[in-house]
Motif scaffolding. Structure first.
Motif, mmCIF file in Angstrom:
data_model
loop_
_atom_site.group_PDB
_atom_site.id
_atom_site.type_symbol
_atom_site.label_atom_id
_atom_site.label_comp_id
_atom_site.label_asym_id
_atom_site.label_seq_id
_atom_site.Cartn_x
_atom_site.Cartn_y
_atom_site.Cartn_z
ATOM 1 N N GLN A 174 -8.231 -27.956 -0.614
ATOM 2 C CA GLN A 174 -7.092 -28.868 -0.727
ATOM 3 C C GLN A 174 -6.567 -28.925 -2.157
ATOM 4 O OE1 GLN A 174 -8.553 -32.686 0.505
ATOM 5 N NE2 GLN A 174 -9.582 -33.118 -1.432
ATOM 6 N N HIS A 175 -7.467 -28.744 -3.129
ATOM 7 C CA HIS A 175 -7.026 -28.750 -4.525
ATOM 8 C C HIS A 175 -6.231 -27.482 -4.839
ATOM 9 C CE1 HIS A 175 -10.728 -31.242 -4.349
ATOM 10 N NE2 HIS A 175 -9.994 -32.071 -5.094
ATOM 11 N N LEU A 176 -6.697 -26.357 -4.313
ATOM 12 C CA LEU A 176 -5.940 -25.116 -4.493
ATOM 13 C C LEU A 176 -4.568 -25.222 -3.844
ATOM 14 C CD1 LEU A 176 -8.725 -22.452 -3.843
ATOM 15 C CD2 LEU A 176 -7.488 -22.802 -5.991
ATOM 16 N N SER A 177 -4.524 -25.852 -2.678
ATOM 17 C CA SER A 177 -3.240 -26.024 -1.993
ATOM 18 C C SER A 177 -2.302 -26.920 -2.796
ATOM 19 C CB SER A 177 -3.459 -26.627 -0.606
ATOM 20 O OG SER A 177 -4.227 -25.755 0.199
ATOM 21 N N ALA A 178 -2.845 -27.967 -3.395
ATOM 22 C CA ALA A 178 -2.017 -28.876 -4.188
ATOM 23 C C ALA A 178 -1.426 -28.165 -5.395
ATOM 24 C CB ALA A 178 -2.841 -30.080 -4.634
ATOM 25 N N LEU A 179 -2.253 -27.343 -6.065
ATOM 26 C CA LEU A 179 -1.739 -26.586 -7.209
ATOM 27 C C LEU A 179 -0.691 -25.575 -6.751
ATOM 28 C CD1 LEU A 179 -5.063 -25.988 -9.188
ATOM 29 C CD2 LEU A 179 -3.142 -27.414 -9.906
ATOM 30 N N GLY A 180 -0.963 -24.938 -5.621
ATOM 31 C CA GLY A 180 0.001 -23.976 -5.093
ATOM 32 C C GLY A 180 1.327 -24.631 -4.740
ATOM 33 N N ALA A 181 1.260 -25.833 -4.165
ATOM 34 C CA ALA A 181 2.492 -26.543 -3.807
ATOM 35 C C ALA A 181 3.281 -26.924 -5.054
ATOM 36 C CB ALA A 181 2.155 -27.792 -2.997
ATOM 37 N N SER A 182 2.570 -27.316 -6.109
ATOM 38 C CA SER A 182 3.252 -27.664 -7.356
ATOM 39 C C SER A 182 3.947 -26.452 -7.955
ATOM 40 C CB SER A 182 2.252 -28.248 -8.367
ATOM 41 O OG SER A 182 1.752 -29.488 -7.929
ATOM 42 N N LEU A 183 3.277 -25.300 -7.928
ATOM 43 C CA LEU A 183 3.893 -24.090 -8.475
ATOM 44 C C LEU A 183 5.094 -23.664 -7.635
ATOM 45 C CD1 LEU A 183 3.901 -21.837 -10.537
ATOM 46 C CD2 LEU A 183 2.270 -20.584 -9.107
ATOM 47 N N ALA A 184 4.978 -23.795 -6.319
ATOM 48 C CA ALA A 184 6.112 -23.446 -5.451
ATOM 49 C C ALA A 184 7.311 -24.338 -5.741
ATOM 50 C CB ALA A 184 5.696 -23.565 -3.986
ATOM 51 N N GLU A 185 7.050 -25.613 -6.003
ATOM 52 C CA GLU A 185 8.144 -26.525 -6.326
ATOM 53 C C GLU A 185 8.797 -26.141 -7.652
ATOM 54 O OE1 GLU A 185 8.983 -31.319 -6.856
ATOM 55 O OE2 GLU A 185 6.992 -30.590 -6.325
ATOM 56 N N VAL A 186 7.983 -25.751 -8.628
ATOM 57 C CA VAL A 186 8.534 -25.302 -9.915
ATOM 58 C C VAL A 186 9.424 -24.092 -9.710
ATOM 59 C CG1 VAL A 186 7.950 -24.300 -12.158
ATOM 60 C CG2 VAL A 186 6.627 -26.242 -11.275
ATOM 61 N N ALA A 187 8.943 -23.142 -8.911
ATOM 62 C CA ALA A 187 9.700 -21.908 -8.690
ATOM 63 C C ALA A 187 11.005 -22.158 -7.938
ATOM 64 C CB ALA A 187 8.831 -20.910 -7.925
ATOM 65 N N GLY B 291 11.419 -20.663 -20.836
ATOM 66 C CA GLY B 291 12.703 -20.438 -20.197
ATOM 67 C C GLY B 291 13.053 -18.970 -20.054
ATOM 68 N N ARG B 292 12.396 -18.130 -20.862
ATOM 69 C CA ARG B 292 12.698 -16.691 -20.814
ATOM 70 C C ARG B 292 11.991 -15.984 -19.666
ATOM 71 N NH1 ARG B 292 13.356 -17.175 -26.587
ATOM 72 N NH2 ARG B 292 11.121 -17.206 -26.973
ATOM 73 N N GLN B 293 10.875 -16.552 -19.195
ATOM 74 C CA GLN B 293 10.119 -15.902 -18.116
ATOM 75 C C GLN B 293 9.531 -16.982 -17.221
ATOM 76 O OE1 GLN B 293 7.345 -12.899 -19.361
ATOM 77 N NE2 GLN B 293 6.283 -12.856 -17.382
ATOM 78 N N ALA B 294 10.149 -17.182 -16.093
ATOM 79 C CA ALA B 294 9.711 -18.239 -15.179
ATOM 80 C C ALA B 294 9.381 -17.629 -13.821
ATOM 81 C CB ALA B 294 10.805 -19.292 -15.048
ATOM 82 N N PRO B 295 8.491 -18.257 -13.050
ATOM 83 C CA PRO B 295 7.701 -19.412 -13.468
ATOM 84 C C PRO B 295 6.482 -18.990 -14.291
ATOM 85 C CG PRO B 295 7.146 -18.854 -11.225
ATOM 86 C CD PRO B 295 8.227 -17.891 -11.644
ATOM 87 N N THR B 296 5.976 -19.925 -15.053
ATOM 88 C CA THR B 296 4.781 -19.703 -15.869
ATOM 89 C C THR B 296 3.783 -20.812 -15.579
ATOM 90 O OG1 THR B 296 6.012 -18.616 -17.640
ATOM 91 C CG2 THR B 296 3.890 -19.553 -18.226
ATOM 92 N N VAL B 297 2.516 -20.438 -15.559
ATOM 93 C CA VAL B 297 1.434 -21.421 -15.473
ATOM 94 C C VAL B 297 0.788 -21.506 -16.857
ATOM 95 C CG1 VAL B 297 -0.763 -22.050 -14.429
ATOM 96 C CG2 VAL B 297 0.992 -20.919 -13.050
ATOM 97 N N ILE B 298 0.797 -22.698 -17.436
ATOM 98 C CA ILE B 298 0.110 -22.934 -18.708
ATOM 99 C C ILE B 298 -1.123 -23.765 -18.424
ATOM 100 C CG2 ILE B 298 0.240 -23.990 -20.985
ATOM 101 C CD1 ILE B 298 3.152 -23.550 -21.029
#
Length: 810
Positions: A24-37, A122-129
């Motif tokens: 569920q934690h992996l899914s939550a992170l994945g959902a956040s990244l999908a929203e960013v993208a 801003g030059r390369q999106a999305p990025t995970v920091i």
């Protein structure tokens, strides 16, 4: 018991344990990244959990499964007593290179680093920091997290920051940052819990160990579980600590020394560094000040102070001149990080060295610095003494920048004391000398002192002069002077109830201070905003600002005193419990100062609280010293407010000369005109109190309605009593407007407490979060249970969900 499995089998157990029950934690992170993208709007995810719970493993697996769909930038915070400033940003900049790398390497300011990072993202999106272990971060890195959290919605990146919740004491710097980001819409928290008994039993299948005992002794912590399963033991030890120590004990002496060095150095230290670890005094004196200088340039002032302290341990080997300089630099960093006693001690030692060397110029400059530091905790007499001592010394020497600076500092001392005449005398001397030297910063400082002294005391032209200084400072890039002009503009505006001016400068000033790393100015502005919101009847907003101030450890007593005053006054006006505690805290902070800007707000608040409690006999003691000082200074607004409370307590019959007009009108019995003026300047509570002074039923009813609208129950009760004494019947009784609008008949504070109860927090945790005493929280919880008709905290939580209280944004 047979020996536990080891080798490949143990490694398989460790690998599998890292991600058990983490889907569920992996899914939550994945959902956040999908929203960013999809939305090109960034998010900050704060991943917390105890040590060894698998935060790093979770985030690494998440990054691994991206399969190139997102760029990953990873930075680690080092587990050092004095962390490297911007440590994780160095790791990230090595990957990005370019502008970010240049700024980090050259010691760019935090707001410049964040801006460069935003442009890079801003030059390369999305990025995970990934910012790992930010509970170990230096001050500059925490400033980066703070700024990223505030701006993340404009950055096309997913920022994942991990930290150990169990390592955060109440005053930990990270907890302050987390509190600031709590209400941000693009920030979310992801808590990682230990493994369940079932997961531990699954891991223990290939080992002939009792899974229930394994869970009991490890509490499901994945690291502890794998350590036990990987140890060569016939049984589970009493503590996992024994496992780790036992494994370390089997190492050779050189290996143990290496392990100890690794534990004290950065996670990725090179072998040559491990071999060279030693108490090398010459190296410390060479490298510690350089590290401190760099930390200070990056805004990591606590780390800078620690580096200077490390060098001072060997400073007896230095020439006296170098020793004194090191003491002064250490003092300045301690001053910036609320280590006032250490700052004063170091500077006094430096002054003694300058005196022994016969260097009057450096002694004078150190006295000037000491004057500024002594003012912050309210040691005003000592501050003035040091300022005058600096002037006396430097006037014996050829006039130069040092004397101009000392004149400007003495002008500031008198400006803060609201002695406009003396402030002007010394400001003019500073201006004459600064003009001859063409020294713009000192000239600007003197003009700010002159403008502030005029604005606060009501002399025409003061505000315009401050605005001119602000504009010129910004154009010249003088951030510190711009911050001073801004603070004094807001101070004067709030003092004079110029709310449009105060709101204008607070609106952009907080962002200005944040972007430039002017944290001390930012805290002052937050304290002033708490006062402004209070004056304008926005009491919940005032409490929010005051709470933010009290999370910040800064050297001056003025911001926390104003924050405690706002909290105590809101509680008194709403009839909340425990109103005296914050007012007592405020009084303890301001009493040593004998300075009007500190004493007057606290005195007026204590007088009002006493009047609201029906104890007017306490007003004289609460207001006496501040009232006499306001009379001597002719300070119209503090004088008027204090005089009004003394009048209500029967201590005055007529307004004192120069009292501010609305207060003077009230004391003179012109309540109607006073109420109109209060309405015009945007102070609804004061307008209602002016109406409450009337002897007409219609005015009293209007006062009652307005006070109930504001949630001012004690004052409303006083007005209702006056109406009943006039023979008026049929007045509505019952809960206040604040109570009526909340589900379950709860007050606003009880709703706050209930939300935290529903999150599973204990009374002590709630008290820490809301800046209340444990006893007060206990009273609130008891009231909540009674009003909701439930018996336990669990039942209260269930009722909170039914009423829609739990889960609301806080």
């Amino acid at each position: 018991m047979p020996k536990a499995a080891h080798g490949p089998a143990a490694r398989r157990s460790r690998d599998s344990s890292e991600l058990l029950e983490r889907s569920q934690h992996l899914s939550a992170l994945g959902a956040s990244l999908a929203e960013v993208a999809s939305r090109h709007r960034g998010r900050l995810v704060l991943v917390s959990g105890e040590a060894g719970v698998g935060k790093t493993a979770l985030v690494r697996r998440f990054c691994d499964v991206q399969g190139g769909s997102a760029r990953v930038l990873w930075g680690n915070c080092e587990a050092l007593f004095t962390p490297r400033p911007l440590g994780p940003l160095f790791d990230i900049a090595e990957t990005t290179a370019g502008e970010l790398e240049e700024l980090v390497a050259s010691g760019g300011k935090v707001h410049e680093v964040v801006a460069a990072l935003a442009r890079e993202l801003g030059r390369q999106a999305p990025t995970v920091i990934v910012l790992e272990d930010i509970h170990q971060a230096d001050g500059a890195t925490l400033d980066v997290v703070r700024l990223l959290g505030r701006k993340v919605g404009t950055i096309p990146a997913l920022i994942v920051a991990t930290y150990r919740e169990d390592d955060l004491a109440g005053a930990h710097p990270l907890r302050i940052v987390l509190g600031e980001l709590a209400a941000a819409s693009d920030v979310e928290r992801l808590g990682i819990e230990p493994l369940s008994p079932a997961a531990v039993a699954d891991l223990a299948q290939s080992h002939e160990l009792d899974p229930d005992e394994l869970f009991r002794k490890t509490a499901g912590n994945p690291f502890f579980v794998t350590e036990v399963l990987g140890a060569e033991a016939d049984e589970i030890p009493h503590t996992v600590r024994d496992v780790v120590l036992a494994r370390a004990a089997r190492l050779s002496s050189p290996a143990r020394r290496l392990l100890e060095a690794v534990a004290a150095l950065p996670p990725r230290a090179d072998l040559w560094l491990l071999e060279a670890v030693a108490g090398d005094a010459e190296a410390v004196l060479r490298f510690a000040p350089a590290a401190a200088d760099r930390a200070a340039a990056l805004g990591a002032h606590r780390e800078a102070a620690a580096h200077y302290a490390r060098a001072l341990a060997f400073a007896h080997k230095l020439p006296p001149e170098a020793y004194a300089e090191l003491l002064e630099r250490h003092s300045h960093e301690c001053y910036l990080t609320n280590q006032g006693a250490d700052a004063i001690d170091a500077l006094q030692r430096a002054i003694e060295l300058h005196r022994e060397l016969g260097d009057a110029r450096k002694e004078g400059m150190a006295l000037r610095s000491l004057s500024q530091i002594l003012w912050c905790p309210g040691r005003n007499a000592d501050s003035e003494g040091a300022a005058r001592g600096a002037v006396r010394l430097l006037e014996r020497l050829p006039a130069g920048r040092e004397l101009a600076s000392a004149y400007a500092n003495l002008s500031q001392v008198y400006m803060n004391a609201e002695d406009a005449e003396a402030a002007a005398v010394w400001a003019e001397r500073a201006l004459m000398l600064a003009d001859s030297l063409r020294d713009t910063p000192i000239r600007t400082d003197a003009l700010i002192n002159l403008g502030a002294a005029r604005y606060v005391t009501g002399i025409p032209g003061g505000r315009e002069q401050l605005e001119q200084c602000l504009g010129l400072s910004r154009e010249a890039g003088l951030d510190e002077q711009a911050g001073r002009a801004l603070l004094n503009l807001v101070w004067g505006a709030i003092r004079r109830r110029d709310h449009a001016v105060a709101d204008e400068y607070l609106g952009w000033g907080l962002g200005f201070a944040e972007d430039r790393g002017l944290e001390l100015w930012r805290v002052y502005l937050l304290a002033y905003r708490a006062c402004s919101e209070l004056n304008q009847g926005r009491w919940a907003e005032s409490l929010d600002c005051a709470s933010l101030v009290l999370r910040e450890p800064f050297p001056s007593t003025l911001p926390p005193a104003l924050a405690f005053t706002a909290i105590g006054l809101v509680r008194a006006r709403r009839g909340d419990p425990d109103q005296s505690a914050p007012l007592d805290e405020a009084l303890a902070l301001v009493e040593p100062s004998r300075e009007l800007q500190r004493l007057a707000p606290v005195a007026a608040a204590r007088a009002e609280a006493a009047w609201l409690e029906g104890m007017p006999d306490r007003v004289a003691g609460a207001t006496g010293p501040a009232f006499e000082l306001a009379l001597r200074r002719g300070a119209e607004w503090p004088l008027g407010e204090l005089a009004c409370w003394r009048w209500r307590a029967g201590l005055l019959d007529e307004p004192p000369p120069s009292a501010a007009e609305p207060y003077a009108l009230q004391i003179a019995g012109e309540w109607r005109r006073a109420a109109e003026l209060w309405q015009e300047i945007g102070c609804p509570y004061e307008a209602a109190l002016a109406l409450a002074d009337a002897d007409e039923e219609d005015a009293l009813r209007r006062a009652l309605d307005e006070l109930r609208r504001l949630g001012a129950q004690p004052a409303a009760a006083i007005v209702a009593r006056r109406l009943r004494e006039r023979g008026v019947r049929g007045l509505p009784r019952g809960p206040t407007a604040t109570t009526r609008k909340n589900p379950g008949g709860l007050t606003a504070r009880e709703v706050e407490v209930l939300k935290l109860v529903s999150e599973g927090l204990r009374n002590a945790d709630i008290a820490d979060r809301l800046f209340l005493s444990d006893r007060t929280v206990g009273h609130h919880v008891s009231a909540i249970l009674r009003k909701l008709g439930v018996r336990t905290r669990g039942e209260a939580s269930a009722e909170a969900h039914r009423l829609g209280i739990a889960g609301q944004d806080r």
